[in-house]
Each structure stands twice: as structure tokens, then as C-alpha cells.
Scaffold this motif. Structure first.
Motif, PDB file in Angstrom:
ATOM      1  N   LYS A  17       0.872  -1.179   0.000  1.00  0.00           N
ATOM      2  CA  LYS A  17       0.000   0.000   0.000  1.00  0.00           C
ATOM      3  C   LYS A  17       0.904   1.223   0.000  1.00  0.00           C
ATOM      4  CE  LYS A  17      -3.739   2.173   2.602  1.00  0.00           C
ATOM      5  NZ  LYS A  17      -4.558   2.090   3.823  1.00  0.00           N
ATOM      6  N   ILE A  18       0.787   2.044  -1.043  1.00  0.00           N
ATOM      7  CA  ILE A  18       1.636   3.221  -1.205  1.00  0.00           C
ATOM      8  C   ILE A  18       0.914   4.449  -0.656  1.00  0.00           C
ATOM      9  CG2 ILE A  18       2.909   4.662  -2.843  1.00  0.00           C
ATOM     10  CD1 ILE A  18       3.883   1.781  -2.972  1.00  0.00           C
ATOM     11  N   GLU A  19       1.558   5.152   0.277  1.00  0.00           N
ATOM     12  CA  GLU A  19       1.033   6.417   0.810  1.00  0.00           C
ATOM     13  C   GLU A  19       2.177   7.410   0.829  1.00  0.00           C
ATOM     14  OE1 GLU A  19      -2.264   5.343   4.038  1.00  0.00           O
ATOM     15  OE2 GLU A  19      -0.425   4.202   4.336  1.00  0.00           O
ATOM     16  N   THR A  24       3.387   0.365   3.007  1.00  0.00           N
ATOM     17  CA  THR A  24       3.036  -0.621   4.015  1.00  0.00           C
ATOM     18  C   THR A  24       2.988  -1.968   3.302  1.00  0.00           C
ATOM     19  OG1 THR A  24       1.722   1.019   5.197  1.00  0.00           O
ATOM     20  CG2 THR A  24       1.323  -1.296   5.748  1.00  0.00           C
ATOM     21  N   ILE A  25       3.598  -2.992   3.919  1.00  0.00           N
ATOM     22  CA  ILE A  25       3.774  -4.286   3.257  1.00  0.00           C
ATOM     23  C   ILE A  25       3.289  -5.418   4.160  1.00  0.00           C
ATOM     24  CG2 ILE A  25       5.512  -5.888   2.323  1.00  0.00           C
ATOM     25  CD1 ILE A  25       7.221  -3.253   1.808  1.00  0.00           C
ATOM     26  N   GLY A  26       2.634  -6.387   3.538  1.00  0.00           N
ATOM     27  CA  GLY A  26       2.216  -7.588   4.245  1.00  0.00           C
ATOM     28  C   GLY A  26       2.136  -8.732   3.256  1.00  0.00           C
ATOM     29  N   ILE A  27       1.583  -9.870   3.690  1.00  0.00           N
ATOM     30  CA  ILE A  27       1.385 -10.973   2.749  1.00  0.00           C
ATOM     31  C   ILE A  27      -0.098 -11.067   2.400  1.00  0.00           C
ATOM     32  CG2 ILE A  27       3.438 -12.240   3.485  1.00  0.00           C
ATOM     33  CD1 ILE A  27       1.506 -14.252   4.882  1.00  0.00           C
ATOM     34  N   THR A  28      -0.369 -11.594   1.234  1.00  0.00           N
ATOM     35  CA  THR A  28      -1.736 -11.620   0.721  1.00  0.00           C
ATOM     36  C   THR A  28      -2.600 -12.676   1.401  1.00  0.00           C
ATOM     37  OG1 THR A  28      -1.213 -13.205  -1.018  1.00  0.00           O
ATOM     38  CG2 THR A  28      -0.923 -10.857  -1.555  1.00  0.00           C
ATOM     39  N   LYS A 104      10.305   3.340   3.961  1.00  0.00           N
ATOM     40  CA  LYS A 104      10.495   4.618   3.271  1.00  0.00           C
ATOM     41  C   LYS A 104      11.093   4.275   1.911  1.00  0.00           C
ATOM     42  CE  LYS A 104      12.308   9.296   4.006  1.00  0.00           C
ATOM     43  NZ  LYS A 104      11.695   9.762   2.815  1.00  0.00           N
ATOM     44  N   ILE A 105      10.326   4.532   0.848  1.00  0.00           N
ATOM     45  CA  ILE A 105      10.704   4.117  -0.506  1.00  0.00           C
ATOM     46  C   ILE A 105      11.914   4.906  -1.006  1.00  0.00           C
ATOM     47  CG2 ILE A 105       9.897   3.940  -2.901  1.00  0.00           C
ATOM     48  CD1 ILE A 105       7.000   3.876  -1.682  1.00  0.00           C
ATOM     49  N   SER A 106      12.928   4.170  -1.506  1.00  0.00           N
ATOM     50  CA  SER A 106      14.134   4.803  -2.044  1.00  0.00           C
ATOM     51  C   SER A 106      14.009   5.140  -3.527  1.00  0.00           C
ATOM     52  CB  SER A 106      15.352   3.888  -1.868  1.00  0.00           C
ATOM     53  OG  SER A 106      15.598   3.644  -0.514  1.00  0.00           O
ATOM     54  N   GLN A 110      10.311   1.949  -8.994  1.00  0.00           N
ATOM     55  CA  GLN A 110      10.090   0.504  -8.816  1.00  0.00           C
ATOM     56  C   GLN A 110       8.611   0.168  -8.622  1.00  0.00           C
ATOM     57  OE1 GLN A 110      12.640  -0.388  -5.488  1.00  0.00           O
ATOM     58  NE2 GLN A 110      14.434  -0.698  -6.783  1.00  0.00           N
ATOM     59  N   ILE A 111       7.805   1.143  -8.232  1.00  0.00           N
ATOM     60  CA  ILE A 111       6.372   0.908  -8.034  1.00  0.00           C
ATOM     61  C   ILE A 111       5.742   0.383  -9.320  1.00  0.00           C
ATOM     62  CG2 ILE A 111       4.152   2.028  -7.526  1.00  0.00           C
ATOM     63  CD1 ILE A 111       5.807   3.976  -5.700  1.00  0.00           C
ATOM     64  N   ASP A 112       6.237   0.863 -10.462  1.00  0.00           N
ATOM     65  CA  ASP A 112       5.688   0.453 -11.759  1.00  0.00           C
ATOM     66  C   ASP A 112       5.878  -1.032 -12.035  1.00  0.00           C
ATOM     67  OD1 ASP A 112       4.939   3.069 -12.173  1.00  0.00           O
ATOM     68  OD2 ASP A 112       6.731   3.575 -13.338  1.00  0.00           O
ATOM     69  N   SER A 113       6.830  -1.682 -11.352  1.00  0.00           N
ATOM     70  CA  SER A 113       7.086  -3.104 -11.600  1.00  0.00           C
ATOM     71  C   SER A 113       6.179  -4.011 -10.758  1.00  0.00           C
ATOM     72  CB  SER A 113       8.554  -3.441 -11.321  1.00  0.00           C
ATOM     73  OG  SER A 113       8.840  -3.280  -9.946  1.00  0.00           O
ATOM     74  N   LEU A 114       5.398  -3.423  -9.848  1.00  0.00           N
ATOM     75  CA  LEU A 114       4.484  -4.218  -9.027  1.00  0.00           C
ATOM     76  C   LEU A 114       3.251  -4.618  -9.839  1.00  0.00           C
ATOM     77  CD1 LEU A 114       4.703  -2.119  -5.743  1.00  0.00           C
ATOM     78  CD2 LEU A 114       5.797  -4.316  -6.199  1.00  0.00           C
TER      79      LEU A 114
END
Length: 126
Positions: A17-19, A24-28, A104-106, A110-114
Motif C-alpha cells: 500500500k503506497i502512501e 506498508t507491506i504484508g502478505i496476501t 520509506k521508498i528509495s 520501482q512501483i511500476d514493476s508491481l
């Protein structure tokens, strides 16, 4: 199977989840269902910068241990401490109280590859 459309996904069954510049990251829901009853979540990368696709922790279920792979390069800024006492939250609420880390995204590119929810749905149904 629950695959919220507002989230991004990885082939390794993590959701993102991008804010702003925080992910925020978890498993599905699919992943927790495959693992079964989760008894322990181990994340020892707090305050570390972890590269995309590197291991940031692991999930221990009754029958197996599974590595957790970083979907985006970034600094792990928060761990969901609620999972220390209640790891089963990953089973009961994988997209809510069962979240694992905040990063904290560096590299925002890379979001485009999700994967989108649709692409993830195709992955788990194949």
C-alpha cells in the motif's frame, strides 16, 4: 479470495500500500491461506535499507517457514509490533491489522514493476 484493488502485489505474494513515500507491506490473503496457521513473524531488518527482492524477514507457520521478499528498495521504518503477541492477525486480517512493515521508498520508479490486482488474480488462478 480477497484481492483489494487499491493495493499493489508481487509474484512472491506480498501486498503493498503506497502512501506518499511510505509503503506498508504484508502478505496476501492467498499466501496466508497457503501457509496455514501463522505462529511467528520474524523481521530483523528494522532501520535497515533493504534492496528490492532481498529477504526482509520470515513467517513461521505450523508446517513451514517462508521468507518475506522486499517488493521495493527502501528503509524499514516500522514493524507491526502487534504481531509479536498475535501473529495470527496475518491469518485473520492480512490487509489490515496483519500488516508487517512500513518502508520509506528509495526508488519510486520501482512501483511500476508491481502487479495490479488483476495481474495478481491471474497469477494465483493459473
Amino acid at each position: 479470495m480477497n484481492i483489494p484493488s487499491e493495493l499493489k502485489y508481487t509474484k512472491d505474494h506480498e501486498w503493498v500500500k503506497i502512501e506518499g513515500d511510505i509503503a506498508t507491506i504484508g502478505i496476501t490473503d492467498f499466501a496466508q491461506g497457503e501457509l496455514g496457521d501463522i505462529v511467528y513473524v520474524d523481521v530483523d531488518t528494522l532501520d535497515d535499507t533493504v534492496e528490492i527482492e532481498e529477504v526482509f524477514g520470515s513467517v513461521e507457520a505450523v508446517k513451514t517457514v517462508s521468507d518475506l521478499f522486499m517488493p521495493l528498495t527502501g528503509e524499514v521504518v516500522e514493524f507491526n509490533e502487534g504481531l509479536e503477541d498475535e501473529p495470527e492477525l496475518v491469518n485473520s486480517d492480512p490487509y489490515g491489522k496483519g500488516w508487517m512493515i512500513k518502508v520509506k521508498i528509495s526508488d519510486a520508479s520501482q512501483i511500476d514493476s508491481l502487479l495490479s490486482d488483476e495481474a495478481y488474480k491471474e497469477l494465483v488462478q493459473s
